[in-house]
Design a protein around this motif. Structure first.
Motif, PDB file in Angstrom:
ATOM      1  N   GLU A 515       0.880  -1.163   0.000  1.00 47.50           N
ATOM      2  CA  GLU A 515       0.000   0.000   0.000  1.00 47.50           C
ATOM      3  C   GLU A 515       0.918   1.213   0.000  1.00 47.50           C
ATOM      4  O   GLU A 515       1.717   1.404   0.911  1.00 47.50           O
ATOM      5  CB  GLU A 515      -0.910   0.023   1.223  1.00 47.50           C
ATOM      6  CG  GLU A 515      -1.847   1.223   1.230  1.00 47.50           C
ATOM      7  CD  GLU A 515      -2.734   1.273   2.455  1.00 47.50           C
ATOM      8  OE1 GLU A 515      -2.837   2.362   3.067  1.00 47.50           O
ATOM      9  OE2 GLU A 515      -3.317   0.216   2.810  1.00 47.50           O
ATOM     10  N   GLU A 516       0.814   2.021  -1.025  1.00 45.71           N
ATOM     11  CA  GLU A 516       1.740   3.142  -1.230  1.00 45.71           C
ATOM     12  C   GLU A 516       1.048   4.452  -0.858  1.00 45.71           C
ATOM     13  O   GLU A 516       0.004   4.777  -1.407  1.00 45.71           O
ATOM     14  CB  GLU A 516       2.198   3.172  -2.688  1.00 45.71           C
ATOM     15  CG  GLU A 516       3.183   4.261  -3.016  1.00 45.71           C
ATOM     16  CD  GLU A 516       3.587   4.237  -4.487  1.00 45.71           C
ATOM     17  OE1 GLU A 516       4.357   5.122  -4.891  1.00 45.71           O
ATOM     18  OE2 GLU A 516       3.122   3.342  -5.227  1.00 45.71           O
ATOM     19  N   GLN A 517       1.651   5.177   0.064  1.00 46.91           N
ATOM     20  CA  GLN A 517       1.071   6.436   0.512  1.00 46.91           C
ATOM     21  C   GLN A 517       2.045   7.583   0.232  1.00 46.91           C
ATOM     22  O   GLN A 517       3.188   7.566   0.684  1.00 46.91           O
ATOM     23  CB  GLN A 517       0.765   6.386   2.007  1.00 46.91           C
ATOM     24  CG  GLN A 517      -0.330   5.404   2.384  1.00 46.91           C
ATOM     25  CD  GLN A 517      -1.700   5.826   1.870  1.00 46.91           C
ATOM     26  OE1 GLN A 517      -1.912   6.982   1.507  1.00 46.91           O
ATOM     27  NE2 GLN A 517      -2.641   4.889   1.831  1.00 46.91           N
ATOM     28  N   GLY A 518       1.595   8.543  -0.560  1.00 46.56           N
ATOM     29  CA  GLY A 518       2.404   9.721  -0.832  1.00 46.56           C
ATOM     30  C   GLY A 518       2.325  10.719   0.305  1.00 46.56           C
ATOM     31  O   GLY A 518       1.702  10.486   1.339  1.00 46.56           O
ATOM     32  N   ASN A 560       9.200   2.331   5.588  1.00 39.96           N
ATOM     33  CA  ASN A 560       8.322   1.383   6.272  1.00 39.96           C
ATOM     34  C   ASN A 560       7.439   2.097   7.298  1.00 39.96           C
ATOM     35  O   ASN A 560       7.833   3.105   7.876  1.00 39.96           O
ATOM     36  CB  ASN A 560       9.147   0.314   6.987  1.00 39.96           C
ATOM     37  CG  ASN A 560       9.909  -0.563   6.018  1.00 39.96           C
ATOM     38  OD1 ASN A 560       9.332  -1.120   5.097  1.00 39.96           O
ATOM     39  ND2 ASN A 560      11.210  -0.692   6.221  1.00 39.96           N
ATOM     40  N   THR A 561       6.269   1.530   7.526  1.00 40.43           N
ATOM     41  CA  THR A 561       5.407   2.006   8.615  1.00 40.43           C
ATOM     42  C   THR A 561       5.291   0.986   9.726  1.00 40.43           C
ATOM     43  O   THR A 561       4.837   1.310  10.818  1.00 40.43           O
ATOM     44  CB  THR A 561       3.991   2.321   8.097  1.00 40.43           C
ATOM     45  OG1 THR A 561       3.379   1.107   7.641  1.00 40.43           O
ATOM     46  CG2 THR A 561       4.033   3.337   6.967  1.00 40.43           C
ATOM     47  N   GLU A 572       5.200   4.468   3.036  1.00 34.60           N
ATOM     48  CA  GLU A 572       4.869   5.858   2.750  1.00 34.60           C
ATOM     49  C   GLU A 572       6.118   6.611   2.297  1.00 34.60           C
ATOM     50  O   GLU A 572       7.239   6.291   2.697  1.00 34.60           O
ATOM     51  CB  GLU A 572       4.261   6.523   3.981  1.00 34.60           C
ATOM     52  CG  GLU A 572       5.179   6.589   5.186  1.00 34.60           C
ATOM     53  CD  GLU A 572       4.493   7.164   6.417  1.00 34.60           C
ATOM     54  OE1 GLU A 572       3.253   7.277   6.411  1.00 34.60           O
ATOM     55  OE2 GLU A 572       5.211   7.492   7.383  1.00 34.60           O
ATOM     56  N   TRP A 573       5.888   7.618   1.465  1.00 34.61           N
ATOM     57  CA  TRP A 573       6.980   8.448   0.982  1.00 34.61           C
ATOM     58  C   TRP A 573       7.369   9.453   2.061  1.00 34.61           C
ATOM     59  O   TRP A 573       6.521  10.170   2.579  1.00 34.61           O
ATOM     60  CB  TRP A 573       6.584   9.161  -0.311  1.00 34.61           C
ATOM     61  CG  TRP A 573       6.492   8.221  -1.479  1.00 34.61           C
ATOM     62  CD1 TRP A 573       5.356   7.699  -2.019  1.00 34.61           C
ATOM     63  CD2 TRP A 573       7.581   7.692  -2.230  1.00 34.61           C
ATOM     64  NE1 TRP A 573       5.662   6.875  -3.068  1.00 34.61           N
ATOM     65  CE2 TRP A 573       7.027   6.853  -3.227  1.00 34.61           C
ATOM     66  CE3 TRP A 573       8.960   7.844  -2.166  1.00 34.61           C
ATOM     67  CZ2 TRP A 573       7.818   6.159  -4.139  1.00 34.61           C
ATOM     68  CZ3 TRP A 573       9.751   7.155  -3.081  1.00 34.61           C
ATOM     69  CH2 TRP A 573       9.182   6.331  -4.059  1.00 34.61           C
ATOM     70  N   ARG A 574       8.668   9.448   2.399  1.00 31.03           N
ATOM     71  CA  ARG A 574       9.217  10.352   3.401  1.00 31.03           C
ATOM     72  C   ARG A 574      10.456  11.017   2.837  1.00 31.03           C
ATOM     73  O   ARG A 574      10.904  10.700   1.732  1.00 31.03           O
ATOM     74  CB  ARG A 574       9.611   9.572   4.660  1.00 31.03           C
ATOM     75  CG  ARG A 574       8.523   8.737   5.279  1.00 31.03           C
ATOM     76  CD  ARG A 574       9.083   8.033   6.506  1.00 31.03           C
ATOM     77  NE  ARG A 574       8.101   7.143   7.108  1.00 31.03           N
ATOM     78  CZ  ARG A 574       8.363   5.919   7.522  1.00 31.03           C
ATOM     79  NH1 ARG A 574       9.588   5.441   7.400  1.00 31.03           N
ATOM     80  NH2 ARG A 574       7.423   5.175   8.069  1.00 31.03           N
ATOM     81  N   GLN A 575      11.066  11.881   3.645  1.00 31.73           N
ATOM     82  CA  GLN A 575      12.351  12.424   3.249  1.00 31.73           C
ATOM     83  C   GLN A 575      13.228  12.657   4.464  1.00 31.73           C
ATOM     84  O   GLN A 575      12.750  13.013   5.544  1.00 31.73           O
ATOM     85  CB  GLN A 575      12.220  13.695   2.412  1.00 31.73           C
ATOM     86  CG  GLN A 575      11.430  14.818   2.980  1.00 31.73           C
ATOM     87  CD  GLN A 575      11.220  15.932   1.955  1.00 31.73           C
ATOM     88  OE1 GLN A 575      10.358  16.759   2.154  1.00 31.73           O
ATOM     89  NE2 GLN A 575      11.977  15.975   0.878  1.00 31.73           N
TER      90      GLN A 575
END
Length: 751
Positions: A515-518, A560-561, A572-575
Motif C-alpha cells: 500500500e503506497e502512501q504519498g 516502512n510504517t 509511505e513516501w518520506r524524506q
C-alpha cells in the motif's frame, strides 16, 4: 495474447509501399562542410559515460532496456519480469534516472512503478549512451539525479548528418527465449528521407531452475514472525501458537500444524503469468529545405499485452495481474545551420507529443487505468565563442496530463507544467578542459480534487497543488597530464522536485505488493555531488576508475510504517538526509594476432552504498520514561527512522565484478561474459539478505560468404549455468528469479 492485427496490417502494407517506391526513387545526400553538426547534449556532457553501438550493442541487446544495460559497470536493472526492466544507475532508479529518445525525455509510467514497461525498443537503437552521475541533471532535469540513458534510433532521418540508406531484416527464436521478427528500411522517396521499422515479439511463460519462489517462502520459522515476508512470498499461514518463555513470546506451533498456503498455482521450473506480446512500429520522414536546414517528423506506436508475475488476489478464483499498454508518440524536428556566422552553429527545435494508455487488470477486473498525455517543446541554440569554445543554451517546456480510473486506483488526476532553461559551456586551455553548466526549473502540479478518485488514509490523502523552483549547477574539470593519462573532478549541486507518485499516491498498489502512501507536504531534495575519475591508456591497455559521493538533503524515499493492511505492507513516501556513494573500476586489453584473430579482454568491479545520514548518536529514546530528555532538533525523527528503516536503504544492488572475452577471426566472432553478484547483507529494516550468484552469457556470429558483408547468423545464450539469480533490487526476488538458461538463434540481413 491479443494482437492489434488491423494496425499490423496497415503498417505492413505501408512498409511494402515505401520499400517499393524507395527502390525506384533517389535524392542526393547533402554534404555540409565547415561546421561541425550539433551533437546530443548527452554526448557533449563532460561526465562518466558509457556508449554502446555497433557490434557491441548487437551483442548486448535484450528485449528490455534494463536487461540490455544490466551488466555494464555502475548499471543494473530493477527487473519486474522479462517484459519490464528499467535501468538502475549507481544504486538509484525510478524518479532519478531519465530515459531519453534522441535527447528528448520519455515521459511514461515506468519511473513511477517498477511493473510498467519502458516504451523504448533497444533493437531500433543505433547508439545507447549512459550518463552516470548528477551532472546529467543539467540537460535532463532533476529526474536525472543518478544519471540518464539516451537512445539514438534516428527515427527522424538526420540527412544533414550521419545518415545513409540501408535495409535490415532480423529474426530470432529459441528455447526459453522470446521470438521476434524485425524489419527496418532507411531510404529516399519523392524527395523525402524515410525511416520505417516494425518489430513483433512474443514470449510465453519463462522457465527457471527449481522453484519459482525463493526457499525463504517455504520456511515456517522465517515467515511466522514476518508478515511483510509472507506478503512478498504471497503466502498465508495457519494460526501459529505463541508461548511466553519468560523473556519473549516465541513460536510453539507443532510441526504438523505449520501449514503454509501459497496463493495461486505453485510452479516448479516455470514462472506463471510471465508471458508477453509486443508490436512496435515507427515511421519517420525528413526533407531538406535548403543546403543548411531540414524538417522532419516521426510517428510511432507500441502495443503490448503483458502478464505480470507476482501478486495473486484470492477471491472466488485466484486473480493475477495483467497490463495492457498502448503508447503513441509524434516527434517533430527542425534544424538550421548558420553557415555564414562566425560563432553561431545551429538552432534545432523539437516538438514531441506522446500518449500512454495503461489498463491493469486483476483477473477480469479493471484495477487501474492510466492515461498519460505529454507535450514537450525544446529549442536549442549551439554556438562557439572565441578560440573555438563550444556551448549551448536550451529552453524546455512541458505539459503533462495524468487521468486515472479503476477499482484499485492509486493515483489521482494531476496536471503538470514544467519550464526550464539550461546552459552548458566548454572552456579549453592547453591540457585543461573545463565545463560549466547551470539549470533553472519551475514545476507546478495541479491535482483534480473534484474527480471521483478515492483518497486513502495516509499522507497522500492530504492532496493539494504544489509549485517548485529549482536551481542546479555543475563544474567539471579534466586535466590531460600526459598523452596517455588524464584525471578529472566534477562538482554538482542539484535540486529535484518530488514526483506525482511521491506526492499523491494513495491506496494499495497490488503489482508492487504494497500500500503506497504519498505525502503532499514533501519539499524538494538537494544533492551535493563530488566525483573523481582517471584513465590510463598504454598502447592496447586501458585502465579507468571513478569514485563518487552524493550527499542528499531531504532525500525522498519509500519508508516502512511497520503495519500491514489488506494483505500488503503499508509504505509511505518520506524524506531525510541520505548518503549515496560508490566506485567503478574497468580494464581492457586488445590483442591482435596474425593467425588466431583479434582478442579483447575486459573486466570491471563496482560497488554502491545507500545509507541514511544520521546526525546523532542514537542515545535518545522517547519511551525511556525513567529518564525523560528533551530531544534536540530532528533527534526524535531520527529515532523513528532508525527503528523503521534501519542502517541501510532498501533494495541496494549488490557489489559485482565481471570478466569478458571477445574474439574475432575472419567471418566469425565469439563473446563470453561472466558476472558475479556478491551477497547483499547491507539491509534495511525488515529486509532479508540475498544470496550471491553468477551469470554467464555467450554471443556468437558468423558471416557466410553467401550473405552481404554486413549480414550475419548469430546465436545467443543467456544464463549458461542456469543459475537461480535473484537481484536484490527487484521487488519480485522472492517470487521469481531471472530467466533460467535461454538459447536463441537468428539471422540479421543488412543491405
Amino acid at each position: 495474447m491479443k494482437q492489434k492485427l488491423s494496425a499490423l496490417a496497415l503498417l505492413v502494407s505501408g512498409f511494402s509501399a515505401v520499400a517499393q517506391a524507395a527502390a525506384t526513387d533517389d535524392i542526393e545526400k547533402l554534404e555540409i562542410t565547415g561546421k561541425r553538426l550539433p551533437s546530443a547534449a548527452s554526448e557533449k556532457l563532460q561526465a562518466n559515460k558509457l556508449e554502446l553501438d555497433g557490434q557491441l550493442l548487437d551483442q548486448l541487446k535484450q528485449q528490455t532496456l534494463g536487461a540490455t544495460l544490466a551488466n555494464q559497470p555502475g548499471v543494473t536493472s530493477n527487473f519486474f519480469g522479462n517484459s519490464a526492466s528499467r535501468p538502475v544507475i549507481r544504486g538509484l532508479g525510478g524518479q532519478r534516472v531519465v530515459i531519453g529518445i534522441n535527447g528528448v525525455p520519455v515521459r511514461d509510467m515506468s519511473a513511477a512503478s517498477d511493473d510498467q514497461l519502458v516504451p523504448v525498443e533497444p533493437f531500433f537503437a543505433r547508439t545507447i549512451r549512459v550518463v552516470k552521475g548528477a551532472a546529467a541533471v543539467i540537460p535532463f532535469g532533476g529526474e536525472a539525479m543518478a544519471g540518464a540513458v539516451d537512445v539514438d534510433d534516428n527515427r527522424i532521418p538526420d540527412i544533414l548528418g550521419d545518415w545513409a540508406p540501408s535495409e535490415r531484416f532480423e529474426a530470432e527464436a529459441g528455447m526459453n527465449a522470446a521470438s521476434s521478427i524485425m524489419g527496418q528500411i532507411s531510404d529516399t522517396y519523392a524527395g523525402f528521407a524515410v525511416n520505417a521499422a516494425l518489430q513483433i515479439r512474443d514470449q510465453s511463460d519463462y522457465h527457471v531452475p527449481g522453484q519459482a519462489k525463493a526457499s525463504d517462502c517455504y520456511n515456517w520459522e522465517q515467515l511466522v514472525g514476518d508478515s511483510r515476508l509472507a506478503s512478498r512470498c504471497q503466502v498465508t499461514l495457519s494460526s501459529p501458537v505463541w508461548e511466553y518463555d519468560g523473556s519473549a513470546w516465541v513460536d510453539a506451533t507443532p510441526l504438523e500444524d505449520q501449514q503454509i498456503t501459497h496463493l495461486g498455482q505453485q510452479s516448479r521450473g516455470k514462472v506463471n503469468n510471465s508471458g508477453s506480446s509486443t508490436i512496435n512500429m515507427m515511421l519517420g520522414l525528413s526533407k531538406a529545405i535548403s543546403d543548411n536546414q531540414y524538417m522532419g517528423m516521426a510517428v510511432s506506436l507500441l502495443d503490448t499485452d503483458r502478464d505480470i508475475p507476482g501478486y495473486i488476489r484470492r477471491g472466488a478464483t485466484d486473480s493475477a495481474v495483467n497490463i495492457q499498454s498502448t503508447v503513441s508518440r509524434i516527434d517533430t524536428k527542425h534544424q538550421y545551420l548558420f553557415t555564414q556566422s562566425a560563432w553561431l552553429n545551429a538552432v534545432d527545435t523539437s516538438l514531441t507529443y506522446s500518449q500512454q494508455q495503461d489498463e491493469e487488470y486483476l483477473g477480469y477486473q479493471l484495477a487501474n487505468s492510466f492515461k498519460l498525455s505529454t507535450l514537450q517543446f525544446a529549442p536549442r541554440l549551439t554556438y562557439t565563442l572565441l578560440n573555438a569554445q563550444p556551448g549551448e543554451l536550451t529552453l524546455q517546456a512541458e505539459r503533462q496530463d495524468l487521468r486515472s480510473d479503476g477499482d484499485d486506483n492509486y493515483l489521482p488526476p494531476v496536471e503538470t507544467n514544467k519550464y526550464a532553461l539550461y546552459w552548458l559551456q566548454n572552456i579549453e586551455w592547453q591540457q585543461f578542459m573545463l565545463q560549466l553548466g547551470g539549470r533553472y526549473d519551475q514545476i507546478r502540479y495541479d491535482v483534480d480534487l473534484d474527480s471521483d478518485y478515492h483518497f486513502g488514509s495516509g499522507q497522500g490523502a492530504n492532496a493539494r497543488d504544489r509549485h517548485f523552483d529549482l536551481q542546479s549547477v555543475n563544474a567539471s574539470l579534466q586535466w590531460q597530464l600526459t598523452d596517455f593519462w588524464w584525471v578529472s573532478a566534477s562538482y554538482t549541486n542539484a535540486d529535484r522536485a518530488p514526483s506525482v507518485s511521491e506526492l499523491y499516491a494513495s491506496n494499495a498498489h497490488y503489482a508492487l505488493m504494497i500500500e503506497e502512501q504519498g505525502n503532499a507536504e514533501l519539499q524538494h531534495e538537494n544533492n551535493e555531488s563530488l566525483e573523481y575519475a582517471t584513465q590510463l591508456s598504454l598502447g592496447e591497455f586501458t585502465l579507468a576508475a571513478s569514485w563518487y559521493e552524493n550527499q542528499y538533503d531531504d532525500f525522498i524515499y519509500l519508508g516502512n510504517t511497520g503495519i500491514s493492511r489488506g494483505g500488503v505492507a503499508v509504505q509511505e513516501w518520506r524524506q531525510a538526509d541520505t548518503l549515496n556513494k560508490g566506485f567503478e573500476i574497468t580494464a581492457e586489453y586488445q590483442w591482435q594476432t596474425e593467425n588466431l584473430g583479434h582478442f579483447t579482454f575486459s573486466g570491471f568491479v563496482d560497488g554502491v552504498e545507500n545509507k541514511p545520514r544520521y546526525h546523532y548518536d542514537n542515545s535518545y529514546d522517547p519511551f525511556d520514561f525513567s529518564n525523560p530528555v528533551e530531544p534536540r532538533p530532528g533527534e526524535e525523527e531520527e529515532y523513528f527512522r532508525r527503528k523503521l528503516d534501519g542502517e541501510s536503504m532498501p533494495r541496494v544492488p549488490a557489489d559485482r565484478h565481471g570478466l569478458g572475452v571477445h574474439w574475432q577471426y575472419q567471418q566469425a566472432s565469439l563473446a563470453i561474459n561472466y558476472l558475479h553478484y556478491d551477497k547483499q547483507q547491507d539491509l534495511a529494516q525488515y529486509e532479508q539478505p540475498s544470496a550471491s550468484y553468477n551469470m554467464v552469457n555467450l554471443y556468437a556470429t558468423w558471416q557466410p560468404a553467401w550473405l552481404p558483408s554486413e549480414s550475419r547468423l548469430f546465436a545467443r545464450v543467456n544464463n549458461l549455468t542456469d543459475a537461480d539469480a535473484r537481484p536484490h533490487q527487484s521487488f519480485l526476488r522472492f517470487l521469481t528469479p531471472l530467466s533460467g538458461r535461454s538459447v536463441s538463434v537468428g539471422f540479421s540481413y543488412i543491405l
